[in-house]
Enzyme design. Structure first.
Site, PDB file in Angstrom:
ATOM      1  CG  HIS A  69      -2.162  -0.679   0.936  1.00 26.20           C
ATOM      2  ND1 HIS A  69      -3.356  -0.383   1.549  1.00 26.20           N
ATOM      3  CD2 HIS A  69      -2.415  -1.916   0.338  1.00 26.20           C
ATOM      4  CE1 HIS A  69      -4.443  -1.222   1.010  1.00 26.20           C
ATOM      5  NE2 HIS A  69      -3.716  -2.287   0.419  1.00 26.20           N
ATOM      6  CE1 TYR A  85      -0.485   4.321   9.580  1.00 30.27           C
ATOM      7  CE2 TYR A  85       0.503   2.895   7.977  1.00 30.27           C
ATOM      8  CZ  TYR A  85      -0.678   3.137   8.971  1.00 30.27           C
ATOM      9  OH  TYR A  85      -1.836   2.276   8.942  1.00 30.27           O
ATOM     10  CE  LYS A 117       5.007   3.224  13.289  1.00 35.94           C
ATOM     11  NZ  LYS A 117       4.757   2.887  11.807  1.00 35.94           N
ATOM     12  CE1 TYR A 152      -5.121   4.087  11.651  1.00 34.09           C
ATOM     13  CE2 TYR A 152      -4.654   4.318   9.518  1.00 34.09           C
ATOM     14  CZ  TYR A 152      -4.507   3.897  10.454  1.00 34.09           C
ATOM     15  OH  TYR A 152      -3.468   2.892  10.848  1.00 34.09           O
ATOM     16  N   PRO A 187      -3.303   0.473  18.797  1.00 33.05           N
ATOM     17  CG  PRO A 187      -5.191  -0.701  18.545  1.00 33.05           C
ATOM     18  CD  PRO A 187      -4.725   0.113  19.644  1.00 33.05           C
TER      19      PRO A 187
HETATM   20  C1  PHB Z   1      -5.265  -3.747  10.760  1.00 29.80           C
HETATM   21  O1  PHB Z   1      -5.210  -3.799   9.618  1.00 29.80           O
HETATM   22  O2  PHB Z   1      -5.769  -4.749  11.708  1.00 29.80           O
HETATM   23  C2  PHB Z   1      -4.897  -2.611  11.193  1.00 29.80           C
HETATM   24  C3  PHB Z   1      -4.577  -1.300  10.334  1.00 29.80           C
HETATM   25  C4  PHB Z   1      -4.178  -0.407  10.908  1.00 29.80           C
HETATM   26  C5  PHB Z   1      -4.243  -0.043  12.104  1.00 29.80           C
HETATM   27  C6  PHB Z   1      -4.539  -1.110  13.124  1.00 29.80           C
HETATM   28  C7  PHB Z   1      -4.772  -2.355  12.476  1.00 29.80           C
HETATM   29  O3  PHB Z   1      -3.753   1.240  12.680  1.00 29.80           O
END
Ligand code: PHB
Ligand code: APR
Length: 393
Positions: free
Chosen positions: A72, A387, A299, A203, A295
């Site tokens: 990605h 990130y 990280k 997000y 989460p």
């Molecule tokens: C996930 O795909 O489980 C995932 C993706 C981004 C995050 C947390 C979990 O910040």
């Protein structure tokens, strides 16, 4: 029984450490409380930083990740019913992320260790660590249904047994400092058998709280909702989850969320936690045993892997030269990266969630930060470089 490095825990930290040590011809035994089936099925996050991808590649365990994982090149931030993209390669000198579930990394590492004749013992119980302040620490444990205790004499012990493990508890309280932050919310996560409705990890900040869209494959979506940390999953039938996702993810332009069968769901509390230092004599802590991030910055697994990369090099240097400089520096070196990830994860979490005690002023600050993050090249680049992961060193 004897080995060079006794490792407690077969999560990403313990397995990767065993794998990296084997590449230096250093023996290890991994002791895992759960069954192989259990650790291979445990659903966790799935974002790999570029540095993690590179390390898996360089050490020969990246093949399935490249076949099945998804590269990605950005994420989306949604707020005020609009979506904004943060492109990674152009902001970070060509770097990107890989979506590949943590349990897939765990499966690949277990397969690699077993194929190489590695000693990974599942279903062990009552692991104890003794004499880690001496030159020969001893791990003892029970195997299967036997009531005999097995003793494993080691040069070093690595506590890779996660937040609820035994390693941290074995250290006298007077020896360490703990840093904590509890968040007044949790994440309800679902895995659904449906093509992802967004191309990238999205997000979302809304009046009703945070939501996240992620994916595992072209057929499997992973979605999350901010909920009360004490909420019971029984209060969230699938219908309610989809309704809430529709509401929070809505934008003014043409877009819709496609529903599908829910394969798995659960609620996880969120916390930030660091224990310092990471070394106690010949006991070294790595991964979730020593630090937890919420989460939101994705990280957790990356930190576990970067800790053990530093530790494996330090241990190898000691066997090679007898010098303990790497071991002496392990805690400081690993914690520098850990604290950067702590800050980034706290920052993402604070910007994107509703807090029970927030007021209109606080909400305007969050929105201003979101607008700035997507509008300013400098602010976007800061998010992007954190990130995809800062370079080692
Ligand atoms: C996930 O795909 O489980 C995932 C993706 C981004 C995050 C947390 C979990 O910040
Ligand atoms: N004895 C043996 N094994 C134990 C014990 C014990 N007393 N306690 C825990 N374990 C095992 C757990 O069953 C688990 O398999 O240690 C392992 C720790 O693995 P993880 O929790 O995955 O921790 P880590 O390897 O540090 O990886 C961190 O996991 O929780 C996620 O978000 C986190 O992505 C991050 C990653």
């Amino acid at each position: 029984m004897r080995t060079q490095v006794g490792i407690i825990g077969a999560g990403p930290a313990g397995l990767m450490l065993s794998h990296l040590l084997a590449r230096y011809d250093i023996d290890s035994v991994v002791l895992e409380a759960r069954s192989r089936e259990y650790v291979e099925a445990r659903v966790r996050a799935g974002v790999l930083e570029q540095g993690t991808v590179d390390l898996l590649d360089e050490t020969g365990v990246g093949k399935r990740m490249h076949d099945e994982g998804l590269v990605h090149e950005g994420i989306e931030l949604r707020f005020d019913r609009a979506s904004h993209r943060i492109p990674f390669p152009e902001l970070t000198g060509g770097r990107s992320i890989m979506l590949y579930g943590q349990q897939e990394v765990v499966k690949d590492l277990i397969a690699a260790r077993l194929a190489a004749g590695g000693d990974v013992r599942f279903d062990v119980s009552d692991v104890r660590i003794d004499k880690f302040d001496s030159a020969e620490p001893v791990l003892s444990f029970q195997e299967g249904h036997s009531s005999n205790r097995v003793e494993l004499h080691c040069d070093f012990v690595a506590g890779c047994d996660g937040f609820h493990g035994v390693s941290r508890e074995s250290i006298p309280r007077s020896e360490f400092t703990e840093y904590h932050r509890e968040y007044p919310f949790g994440w309800l996560g679902i895995l659904a058998a449906v093509a992802p409705s967004a191309d990238e990890v999205t997000y979302t900040y809304t009046d009703r709280g945070f939501a996240l869209m992620s994916l595992r494959s072209p057929q499997i979506s992973r979605l999350y909702l901010q909920v009360d940390p004490d909420d019971d999953i029984a209060n969230w039938p699938d219908r309610r989850i989809w309704d809430e996702l529709h509401t929070r993810l809505a934008i003014d332009s043409e877009w819709s969320l496609t529903e599908g069968p829910v394969l798995e769901k659960g609620i996880t509390a969120m916390r930030s936690f660091v224990l310092e230092p990471l070394r106690y004599g010949r006991l070294f802590l790595a991964g979730d045993a020593a630090h937890i991030v919420p989460p939101t910055g994705a990280k957790g697994m990356n930190l576990a892997i970067s800790d053990v990369a530093v530790l494996a090099d330090a241990v190898a240097h000691w066997y090679d030269t007898g010098s303990s400089t790497g071991l002496d520096d392990y805690s400081t070196t690993a914690l520098r990266r850990v604290w950067r990830a702590q800050h980034f994860s706290w920052w993402m979490t604070s910007m994107l969630h509703r807090f029970p005690d927030d007021d209109p002023y606080q909400r305007q600050l969050q929105l201003s930060q979101l607008h700035y993050t997507v509008a300013s090249q400098a602010a976007s680049a800061s998010l992007a470089e954190n990130y995809v992961g800062l370079l080692r060193g």
